[in-house]
Design an enzyme around this catalytic site. Sequence first.
Site, PDB file in Angstrom:
ATOM      1  N   SER A 180       0.869  -1.392  -0.065  1.00 34.24           N
ATOM      2  CA  SER A 180       0.063  -0.033   0.008  1.00 34.24           C
ATOM      3  C   SER A 180       0.791   1.246  -0.171  1.00 34.24           C
ATOM      4  CB  SER A 180      -0.916   0.165   1.315  1.00 34.24           C
ATOM      5  OG  SER A 180      -1.499   1.175   1.329  1.00 34.24           O
ATOM      6  N   THR A 195      -2.526  -0.866  -5.767  1.00 34.12           N
ATOM      7  CA  THR A 195      -2.912   0.485  -6.357  1.00 34.12           C
ATOM      8  C   THR A 195      -1.455   0.973  -6.990  1.00 34.12           C
ATOM      9  OG1 THR A 195      -2.793   1.506  -4.310  1.00 34.12           O
ATOM     10  CG2 THR A 195      -4.920   0.810  -5.208  1.00 34.12           C
TER      11      THR A 195
END
EC number: 1.3.5.2
Length: 377
Positions: A195, A258
């Site tokens: 992350s 992401t």
Amino acid sequence: MSSSSPAGTARTIRKKVYDASLKAMFTLRPERIHGIIADGLGVLQMATPVNRAMGRVIGVNDPVLSQEVFGVTFPRPLGLAAGFDKNATAADTWTALGFGYAELGTVTASPQAGNPTPRLFRLPADRAILNRMGFNNAGAADVADNLRRRKSRDVIGINIGKTKVVPAEQAVDDYRRSASLLGDLADYLVVNVSSPNTPGLRDLQAVESLRPILAAVQESTSVPVLVKIAPDLSDEDVDAVADLAVELGLAGIVATNTTISREGLVTPAHEVAEMGAGGISGPPVAERALEVLRRLHARVGDQLVLIGVGGISTPEQAWERIAAGATLLQGYTGFIYGGPDWIRDIHLGLAEQVKAHGLSNISEAVGSGLPWKDSAV
């Protein structure tokens, strides 16, 4: 599926209802919508008969999609990606919406509030989401309590991350604590070191930092352990993590998280800049996520289970990930923009491709490089 058939008519109605709901929801702050949906699904979880009825209507129960993966039977390959059900408050609802499984979390050893709001943003022109949530969750002990109250045996994974206030030199013990509390309550665990929203977390992807973390988690649980990596890793670092995963005997790799890249966006640059830091999910990450998946498969073959995630919007893209080496798939942003029929369409498309290629099970397509056959739809 013909739009004039009963199933086609029902789908058309569901799509119109969802599109209208989405338009209304998009007038609210993204995190407010997330809270409303999460609360609603938590209530729905307690209505077991409703859950079962939904599963019969929306779910695609085709035996060609069922696989046994690291000793666990996955009825369908597409699962919910981590980040939506952070506290396992709707763990029994996800398969009723059509998913084959759900990855819950990210969960940290200690509860934490996450980053200041606003921290969740929509990029409708890109059908993407930007977030800097920061692992907001109730902590491993509370999540474990929620999981003990589950009524179903639907397949779940749990994604664990580092508590923000814990310094990097204590990360091993922090991950070990989460694994000890949650491992026996899951079908698999995922170590999240990718992350972009916890300072220093991505530095733990370096092999010298990652090795003791993964080893500690493996020692703390008997369930399969995977690691989730970032799309922004260099190719050399992807190779290094893959080699480490094989060396340690991990079950697999989740690729990818992401991206911090802002390249190729339709949304104007000044609007994205105003949103600030964070990771982007959805179509903007699709190309790199596929590249990483292909590189991993070329590196490890069938030694590891690869879970493809990042920008899967269509059945064609889902099939492309399977053909590139993904045994399982995950999605989050596609579900936000497409609703339950996005899940259903992907599973229907995958089942049709399996049959169009003369295969008996989707597992035969993994890493096959087989193309999408337009005649199958």
